[in-house]
Design a protein around this motif. Structure first.
Motif, PDB file in Angstrom:
ATOM      1  N   GLU A 125       0.817  -1.217   0.000  1.00  0.00           N
ATOM      2  CA  GLU A 125       0.000   0.000   0.000  1.00  0.00           C
ATOM      3  C   GLU A 125       0.845   1.258   0.000  1.00  0.00           C
ATOM      4  O   GLU A 125       0.511   2.249  -0.637  1.00  0.00           O
ATOM      5  CB  GLU A 125      -0.880  -0.012   1.261  1.00  0.00           C
ATOM      6  CG  GLU A 125      -2.350  -0.023   0.947  1.00  0.00           C
ATOM      7  CD  GLU A 125      -3.012   1.154   1.607  1.00  0.00           C
ATOM      8  OE1 GLU A 125      -2.623   1.457   2.752  1.00  0.00           O
ATOM      9  OE2 GLU A 125      -3.896   1.764   0.968  1.00  0.00           O
ATOM     10  N   LYS A 126       1.951   1.192   0.736  1.00  0.00           N
ATOM     11  CA  LYS A 126       2.798   2.383   0.870  1.00  0.00           C
ATOM     12  C   LYS A 126       3.620   2.640  -0.377  1.00  0.00           C
ATOM     13  O   LYS A 126       4.099   3.749  -0.598  1.00  0.00           O
ATOM     14  CB  LYS A 126       3.716   2.214   2.078  1.00  0.00           C
ATOM     15  CG  LYS A 126       3.051   2.653   3.376  1.00  0.00           C
ATOM     16  CD  LYS A 126       3.907   2.311   4.579  1.00  0.00           C
ATOM     17  CE  LYS A 126       3.058   2.333   5.840  1.00  0.00           C
ATOM     18  NZ  LYS A 126       3.417   1.250   6.777  1.00  0.00           N
ATOM     19  N   SER A 127       3.796   1.598  -1.170  1.00  0.00           N
ATOM     20  CA  SER A 127       4.661   1.748  -2.334  1.00  0.00           C
ATOM     21  C   SER A 127       3.958   2.489  -3.460  1.00  0.00           C
ATOM     22  O   SER A 127       2.773   2.321  -3.689  1.00  0.00           O
ATOM     23  CB  SER A 127       5.096   0.376  -2.832  1.00  0.00           C
ATOM     24  OG  SER A 127       5.750   0.507  -4.065  1.00  0.00           O
ATOM     25  N   ARG A 128       4.719   3.286  -4.153  1.00  0.00           N
ATOM     26  CA  ARG A 128       4.155   4.014  -5.282  1.00  0.00           C
ATOM     27  C   ARG A 128       4.251   3.197  -6.570  1.00  0.00           C
ATOM     28  O   ARG A 128       3.799   3.624  -7.618  1.00  0.00           O
ATOM     29  CB  ARG A 128       4.859   5.370  -5.456  1.00  0.00           C
ATOM     30  CG  ARG A 128       4.649   6.288  -4.232  1.00  0.00           C
ATOM     31  CD  ARG A 128       5.257   7.666  -4.378  1.00  0.00           C
ATOM     32  NE  ARG A 128       4.788   8.402  -5.543  1.00  0.00           N
ATOM     33  CZ  ARG A 128       5.424   8.475  -6.717  1.00  0.00           C
ATOM     34  NH1 ARG A 128       6.585   7.865  -6.883  1.00  0.00           N
ATOM     35  NH2 ARG A 128       4.923   9.165  -7.713  1.00  0.00           N
ATOM     36  N   GLU A 129       4.870   2.057  -6.475  1.00  0.00           N
ATOM     37  CA  GLU A 129       4.997   1.216  -7.663  1.00  0.00           C
ATOM     38  C   GLU A 129       4.765  -0.249  -7.289  1.00  0.00           C
ATOM     39  O   GLU A 129       4.782  -0.595  -6.111  1.00  0.00           O
ATOM     40  CB  GLU A 129       6.383   1.391  -8.266  1.00  0.00           C
ATOM     41  CG  GLU A 129       7.490   1.203  -7.260  1.00  0.00           C
ATOM     42  CD  GLU A 129       8.821   1.750  -7.762  1.00  0.00           C
ATOM     43  OE1 GLU A 129       9.854   1.298  -7.279  1.00  0.00           O
ATOM     44  OE2 GLU A 129       8.783   2.619  -8.662  1.00  0.00           O
TER      45      GLU A 129
END
Lengths: 132, 132
Positions: free
Chosen positions: B19-23
């Motif tokens: 969820e925290k990742s932008r990719e």
DNA sequence: TTTCAAATGTTATATTATTACATACTGTTA
DNA sequence: TAACAGTATGTAATAATATAACATTTGAAA
């Protein structure tokens, strides 16, 4: 190079295996099957696969890590692929539907991104498995 | 189980990372990142991923073997996914387009197969990479 | 006939995913 | 509450998929 169709020796060997198969073929299954023909190592298979994909002769079914010969637009470079996959019997069929491909080729999202290629995989129950 | 959202400890840990990742995040990248939290082995990650997919909290981007949190229909079970993938910068975005999803949900091929699920991946140039 | 791109051969290794089995937790209901 | 069922966890080993790196050969065209 094989003059008739522009495929090199290894490319032709790999393509023949895929073409003859009634189902998607995995890279290591290809490798196993071509050992007798002198192809011994993974890179030889993967290089042939890469080239065949570039030429549009085969497609990769991404969700299965397997490869199928292109049936819908034979020998043309194809960047638009759609498959139906039966979740029960695992049968994979390439979908060639003019309307669908037209719809997807013309699809734009809100961001204005340019689409050059797509891959669509449907999952469900084929007519045979539906009955049983 | 975490009462609020039905996720178990490992599932929550894995979900948080994604969820925290932008990719899109790869399974072994998750594994590396959660070693400090006590998750030590691949099956722990893959099991969490499997469950999160079942719950519709994440999707797998098949052509990248990577996982993204579902943004479009948060927390509902989603069997219909579409992504755009930039071939240059590798940016992956989930497409939520009512018309597109309606079109695909209603799509029938000639064989009469019932589709329960689909995954569509567009490749191309995002607006940023288009300019450069 | 040199030259260059494409293709090949080979070894090693990286990356992705699963099997198998033992154990523990959680909620239900007898 | 004890027993059970279903779900989740921990762990070791290994299977399956894919690429890196480098040396060599081939084929077509200038």
């Amino acid at each position: 190079m094989n003059k008739e169709n522009n495929l090199s020796k290894n490319q032709q060997i790999v393509f023949d295996i895929i073409e003859k198969s009634r189902e998607p073929v995995k890279a290591y299954s290809i490798l196993f099957n071509v050992k007798k023909k002198g192809i011994k190592a993974p890179p030889q298979v993967y290089r042939a696969l890469e080239k065949l994909i570039k030429l549009g002769k085969i497609h990769k079914v991404e969700s299965k890590n397997a490869f199928v010969a292109c049936k819908s637009s034979n020998c043309e470079i194809s960047k638009a692929t759609a498959f139906s996959i039966c979740e029960t019997c695992e049968k994979v069929t390439e979908i060639s539907d003019k309307k669908l491909s037209k719809y997807l080729k013309n699809f734009h999202d809100k961001t204005g991104m340019i689409y050059k290629k797509y891959n669509l995989e449907f999952y469900g129950l084929c007519t045979t498995c539906k009955r049983s």
